[in-house]
Design an enzyme around this catalytic site. Structure first.
Site, PDB file in Angstrom:
ATOM      1  N   TYR A 119      42.474  47.346  39.993  1.00  0.00           N
ATOM      2  CA  TYR A 119      43.299  46.038  39.700  1.00  0.00           C
ATOM      3  C   TYR A 119      43.510  45.458  41.240  1.00  0.00           C
ATOM      4  CZ  TYR A 119      47.089  43.018  38.253  1.00  0.00           C
ATOM      5  OH  TYR A 119      47.895  41.968  38.062  1.00  0.00           O
ATOM      6  N   LYS A 141      39.631  44.845  37.880  1.00  0.00           N
ATOM      7  CA  LYS A 141      40.324  43.272  37.356  1.00  0.00           C
ATOM      8  C   LYS A 141      40.629  42.877  38.604  1.00  0.00           C
ATOM      9  CE  LYS A 141      44.560  41.433  35.896  1.00  0.00           C
ATOM     10  NZ  LYS A 141      45.930  41.794  35.572  1.00  0.00           N
TER      11      LYS A 141
END
Length: 339
Positions: free
Chosen positions: A136, A164
């Site tokens: 992330y 992500k």
């Protein structure tokens, strides 16, 4: 080998009751609604879900409730970002037992670390996790994950299967895809920046974890489908609308209060967030609530509010108000060097 993550994963907001505790009944209804509206997956314990404002036990409970209510209908990408490797691996183990598809782990936060430290952190997790890991990258809040680091982790850790990226930087996404996908065709790329969802998909992104999908899942899903189908003129119109709504929710209140207020307008009692608010902030939210009501009504998503803005007939003045709010806030952020 499992199929790579694809589609729209909704970062779940967490409804709270009058005591500030998790409202399980509303959360379960919210999960059902999101799935019925077509989201591809759910993403609890993300930034939109205010994961830092809950205890470790509360974060575990949130994922447990969502996994139980989902019952395998859609995959779950569970946020497992704790403050250190030991606690993060405990979270990975617990969420694996619940049957989540993967976990999302933010780079080390508070301490700003260089690329070698970020690599070592994720490698330790990647070598010991019982569940697939999504990196992330959110450089505004945590140590950045650069392209060479993503490539090294993808090459060395089979369990690290996706990233992500919430930087919103299109060139960064392109460079990551170019660097990783030749050796890891199973590796997924998700964008966390709603304002660039369409162009991100066009350059090879697999989908997104988009906060707006928690408010208007129909719009976000339609944008994804139209873009994949090559209906770019129709997709472009939706992307423009989504940017206006996203900017209003993001910049007109402390994040994620704008999104919480908008979800209330879709019929869910989200309660008061954990972060205390001043009287001035409450006044600002009242104005924002009116703006969002008219914006959503213009797209047919809410009942007619008191005082106007009938469904499908949002006024030009309200559209101008939204634009002015966004321009004003962006201008202030630019003055402060934040954009």
């Amino acid at each position: 080998m499992a199929e790579r993550l694809q589609g729209i994963f909704t970062p779940n907001l967490v409804p709270l009751d009058s005591k500030g505790d998790i409202n399980e009944e509303v959360l379960r209804k919210y999960v059902d609604w999101l799935i019925e509206k077509g989201v591809h997956g759910l993403y609890p314990n993300g930034s939109t879900g205010e994961f830092t404002r809950f205890t470790f036990e509360e974060r575990k409970r949130i994922v447990s409730i969502i996994a139980d209510q989902t019952r395998g209908r859609v995959p779950i990408l569970a946020g497992a970002a704790e403050a250190n490797v030991k606690e993060t691996l405990k979270a990975c183990e617990y969420y694996a037992e619940l049957g989540v598809r993967a976990v999302a782990i933010v780079a080390p936060f508070y301490y700003k670390l260089g690329p070698e430290a970020v690599f070592a952190y994720f490698r330790e997790i990647g070598r010991n996790t019982p569940v697939d890991v999504t990196l992330y990258n959110i450089p505004m809040f945590a140590s950045p994950i650069d392209v060479p680091t993503v490539q090294r982790l993808a090459d060395e850790c089979e369990r690290i299967t996706a990233i992500k990226d919430s930087s919103g930087e299109l060139p960064h996404m392109i460079r990551m895809i170019q660097a990783v996908r030749p050796n890891r065709p199973d590796f997924a790329f998700l964008t966390g920046w709603d304002a660039a969802l369409m162009p991100m998909i066009l350059v090879g992104c697999d989908g997104g974890t988009n906060a707006s999908s928690g408010v208007v899942p129909e719009i976000t899903r339609k944008l994804y489908d139209l873009t994949l189908a090559g209906k770019l003129d129709d997709a472009r119109k939706i992307q423009y609308d989504l940017v206006t709504l996203f900017d209003t929710m993001l910049y007109s209140a402390e994040f994620p209060d704008g999104f919480r207020e908008a979800v209330k307008l879709r019929g869910f009692d989200m309660g008061h967030g954990r972060q205390p608010r001043s009287e001035h902030q409450e006044q600002d939210l009242s104005i924002l609530r009116r703006t969002l009501q008219c914006s959503l009504a213009d797209h047919g998503f809410t009942q007619e509010p008191i005082g106007g803005c009938p469904v499908g007939e949002g006024s030009a003045d309200e559209t101008a108000d939204v634009r002015n709010i966004v321009m004003t806030v962006v201008s202030e952020l630019q003055k402060k060097g934040m954009l």
